[in-house]
Write an enzyme that holds these catalytic residues in place. Structure first.
Site, PDB file in Angstrom:
ATOM      1  N   GLU B 139      -8.713   4.124 -23.795  1.00 50.46           N
ATOM      2  CA  GLU B 139      -7.710   4.958 -24.461  1.00 50.46           C
ATOM      3  C   GLU B 139      -8.311   6.222 -25.050  1.00 50.46           C
ATOM      4  O   GLU B 139      -7.740   7.293 -24.959  1.00 50.46           O
ATOM      5  CB  GLU B 139      -7.025   4.188 -25.591  1.00 50.46           C
ATOM      6  CG  GLU B 139      -5.957   3.215 -25.167  1.00 50.46           C
ATOM      7  CD  GLU B 139      -6.554   1.968 -24.582  1.00 50.46           C
ATOM      8  OE1 GLU B 139      -7.771   1.805 -24.691  1.00 50.46           O
ATOM      9  OE2 GLU B 139      -5.812   1.177 -24.006  1.00 50.46           O
ATOM     10  N   HIS B 208      -0.272  -7.060 -31.138  1.00 50.41           N
ATOM     11  CA  HIS B 208       0.620  -6.406 -30.189  1.00 50.41           C
ATOM     12  C   HIS B 208       1.982  -6.137 -30.800  1.00 50.41           C
ATOM     13  O   HIS B 208       2.936  -5.887 -30.083  1.00 50.41           O
ATOM     14  CB  HIS B 208       0.788  -7.276 -28.934  1.00 50.41           C
ATOM     15  CG  HIS B 208      -0.467  -7.363 -28.134  1.00 50.41           C
ATOM     16  ND1 HIS B 208      -1.544  -8.096 -28.510  1.00 50.41           N
ATOM     17  CD2 HIS B 208      -0.812  -6.770 -26.977  1.00 50.41           C
ATOM     18  CE1 HIS B 208      -2.509  -7.971 -27.625  1.00 50.41           C
ATOM     19  NE2 HIS B 208      -2.088  -7.168 -26.681  1.00 50.41           N
TER      20      HIS B 208
END
Lengths: 389, 403
Positions: B139, B208
């Site tokens: 990322e 998450h």
């Protein structure tokens, strides 16, 4: 012969290297071949030859521009001690050969992105002394309008993408620029520069992986000055062969104090990157100052080491010797040139000191592309919300 | 009295909006939709907008579902096509990629796989590998690359597979994305869109189920928007891509399968504007993303109990649309903020401060903020239910504020 013509008073912008200051000698562009000081060490590629094509004009330009860079950095040192420059100031003296050699090998369409030691690279890309000093002193006419500072020099029209404070963050940016160059089919490359300290950042390897996967024309240049702030190379990295760190990506180790070696390597790298994808260049260089102005630079290395490098490997001395040995100029002429450079720098500083500070309203400009963002959607649409107390 | 001032405000606001190009061209549909869509027991609502030119639509779920998202029934727009929210996002993305060859998408599994939530499905086949880029799992690097590419003029849409993963790219988003325009003195613009699903899903676990709005909200130089319906998802996506500023578009994992009929023609939603979901008189309820549906569910109960809540989907998380919110506060004098963000330092906290600062004189009661609990989201279903705000809590809060 009026050497005063070499630096025109009206513009303090050092001329691009390709169009050097005209020199009143009979042969301006005599080609000369120069041998690099050391052979190149290569990893997964064939090293380029040690013989570099150059010309008398180029030699003189190298000397002049490097002397200008050196003088600029020393002047910045004094300005910092006089408290006109505040915050962080990272000086590049000793490493000028890397900036010069790179510029000589590439065009303005090729992009350069570097970390915070960016004053000389900005100058090499066509920035003016006035812009540099104005920005360092936080004045309105600085290259980033006084809002960036020492670590944030940018020049979009010369494809110089800065100027970044966070160590290593510029390398993915550089690979992104290379991606855009490939996307737009520009036939240009990006030189993403970083130091030996940043070479241990994970995002470097992430970016390298993507560059190799997508065949991006990115060239990662590690300016190895052997110290990551106060930590010596051998204490920070298990493997000091930064050019080999790419593993599957080819690399080249270059003597970074020899401008011609740098030029040859960059030329080679550009050709390689346009065809085969990323390549790593390790420039073995040295900085005389400490990491920044708040670091004396002598707590983690000996003064003997610094003066030793200055005597044996100084890039400007090397060019000077070459100029003298090829009879391009006399000792006196070079001294005069240095005097002029000193005056040029002093003039730029004087002019920058006269430049006013930015307007208070500048605080709120350029946060968003248009307006401050909250202006039009404040409680009263007509009222300007962004105001100083 | 306040209604009259409102009307005047609405008139001027509408005219100022006309000059802005980001007004939805389908406003002509607006009166038709809203007349038939507003479900208010016993109250006749003819006024449409408070200066908001976005769609007024009201959910009308058939049955009360405790904590799921109710799908919208077919609205009465005459033209248009029905699709799910992720398809709306895909449509917006595709239209922008058709329109401007500089738009590209990068993210994990966006290309050949079609996107983990199918937002980029089919795009790789249509536009090729150079425009829909499958990145490795890094990322930090690919967000940096997107920003670097944006500096040269490309317009990348960077997808975080889950918003939580973008924490790894926080340095790039904060320092480079947000600040480069400023520190370069205006030389570089960074027209990126960073998007991804966040929020509490169905027992996805703590890592998450993150809500990153609060972490990004103080970064200067970026804009944040949160979509909640297929209509505004497509509109915001398109506006974000066309915007010269970096925009972070927050989607929600549970909202991807919402169905709605959206117009066929080209439209965008104003990035800085809030959406009036349900006009009312008694209390202003500010919400965004998934909590909009919990609020609308609570609104049904409240309406049955005789309250008339005004529900505004704030949509723009940075900057806040203080104009629309302010007009509403000036009318109702009571504010309830319902959000999914964390209690500490969340969007609600900032909004409370902004409202108190600007509209203190108009408030009859302190601003109340219902947010998620300050805990990592547990796995167990029942516990997870209690970390987010439930409609019953909203009803209680409204009753408390309105007494």
């Amino acid at each position: 012969m009026s050497l005063s013509r070499l630096s025109s008073r009206s513009n303090l912008i050092p001329r691009p290297l390709s169009a050097a200051i005209s020199r009143l000698i009979s042969t301006d562009t005599t080609p000369i071949t120069i041998e690099t000081s050391l052979p190149f060490t290569a990893h997964l590629c064939d090293p380029p030859s040690r013989s570099v094509e150059s010309s008398t004009q180029e030699l003189l330009t190298f000397f002049r521009t490097m002397a200008l860079m050196r003088r600029m950095e020393i002047a910045a040192d004094s300005l910092y001690k006089a408290k006109l420059i505040r915050g962080f100031c990272h000086l590049y003296d000793g490493q000028e050969a890397v900036a010069i050699g790179m510029e000589a090998a590439i065009t303005r369409k090729d992009a350069i992105i570097t970390a915070y030691r960016d004053h000389c690279i900005f100058l090499g890309r066509g920035g003016s002394l006035y812009e540099v000093f104005a920005e360092l002193m936080g004045r309105r006419d600085g290259c980033s309008r006084g809002k960036g500072g020492s670590m944030h020099f940018y020049k979009k029209d010369a494809s110089f993408y800065g100027g970044h404070g966070i160590v290593g963050a510029q390398v993915p940016l550089g690979c992104g620029i290379a991606f855009a160059q490939k996307y737009d089919k520009e036939e240009a490359v990006t030189f993403a520069m970083y130091g030996d300290g940043a070479a241990n950042q994970g995002q470097l390897f992430e970016a390298l992986n993507i560059s190799a996967l997508w065949d991006l024309p990115s060239i990662l240049v590690c300016e190895n000055n052997h110290y990551g702030m106060g930590t010596a190379e051998w204490r920070a990295a298990k493997s000091p062969s930064y050019y080999k760190r790419g593993d599957y990506v080819p690399g080249l180790k270059v003597d970074g104090m020899d401008a011609f070696a740098v030029k040859q390597a960059c030329k080679f790298a550009k050709e390689h990157a346009l065809k085969n994808g990323p390549i790593i260049l390790e420039m073995d260089t040295y900085r005389y100052h400490g990491h920044s102005m708040s670091d004396p630079g002598s707590t983690y290395r000996t003064r003997d080491e610094i003066s030793g490098v200055r005597q044996e490997r100084d890039p400007i001395e090397r060019i000077k010797k070459l100029v003298l040995s090829h009879d391009i100029a006399t000792e006196k002429e070079l001294k005069d040139m240095e005097k002029e450079i000193r005056k040029e720098v002093d003039d730029a500083i004087a002019k920058a000191k006269d430049c006013p500070m930015p307007e208070p309203s500048e605080l709120f400009t350029n946060v968003y592309v248009k307006g401050f963002g909250t202006e039009s959607f404040g409680p009263d649409r007509k009222e300007v919300k962004a105001a100083l107390p | 009295m306040s209604a009259i001032i409102h009307g005047a405000g609405a008139a001027t606001a509408l005219t100022t909006f006309n000059s802005k190009k980001l007004v939805a061209p389908c406003r002509t549909n607006l009166p038709a939709r809203s007349k038939r869509c507003i479900v208010v027991a016993g109250s006749d609502d003819a006024s449409k907008s408070f200066g908001s030119s976005s769609v007024l639509s009201v959910r009308r779920p058939q049955k009360l579902i405790a904590n799921a998202v109710a799908t919208k029934t077919d609205t009465s727009a005459t033209t248009g096509h029905e699709l799910l929210l992720f398809e709306a996002l895909q449509e917006g993305l595709e239209e922008e990629m058709d329109r401007d060859p500089h738009v590209c998408v990068m993210g994990e599994d966006v290309g050949h796989y079609g996107g983990s939530y199918k937002v980029t499905k089919g795009l790789a086949d249509k536009f090729g590998d150079l425009r829909v880029l499958d990145t490795p799992i890094c990322e930090n690097a690919f967000t940096g690359m997107g920003i670097g590419a944006a500096m040269t003029g490309l317009r990348p849409v960077i997808e975080g597979m889950n918003m939580g993963f973008l924490l790894l790219a926080f340095n790039q988003i904060s320092n480079n994305c947000g600040m480069l325009h400023y520190t370069s003195g205006g030389q570089f613009t960074i027209p990126v869109v960073i998007r991804g699903p966040g929020g509490v899903g169905r027992q996805l676990g703590a890592e998450h189920s993150q809500r990153l709005e609060s972490y990004f909200q103080s970064i200067p130089g970026i804009q944040m928007v949160a979509c909640s319906t297929p209509y505004n998802a497509k509109g915001l996506m398109k506006a974000a891509i066309r915007s010269e500023n970096p925009v972070i578009l927050f989607e929600h994992v549970l909202l991807y399968n919402l169905k709605e009929k959206i117009p066929d023609d080209d439209y965008i939603c104003n990035l800085e504007e809030a959406e009036m979901v349900r006009p009312g008189e008694h209390i202003t309820i500010l919400t965004y993303s998934r909590m909009r549906y919990h609020v609308m569910q609570a609104a049904k109960t409240l309406v049955n109990k005789g309250y008339d809540p005004e529900v505004i989907d704030i949509r723009s998380l940075k900057p806040f649309d203080l104009y629309t919110i302010g007009n509403s506060v000036k009318k109702t004098h009571r504010v309830l903020i319902v959000e999914e963000c964390m209690r500490t330092g969340g969007i609600g906290a900032s909004l409370t401060a902004a409202i108190n600062e600007n509209f203190h004189d108009y408030l009859d009661a302190p601003v109340m903020c219902l947010s998620s609990q300050d805990v990592p989201t547990p796995y167990a279903g029942t516990l997870e239910e209690w970390t987010v705000v439930q409609p019953a809590q909203i009803v209680t809060a409204v009753e408390q504020l309105c007494q």
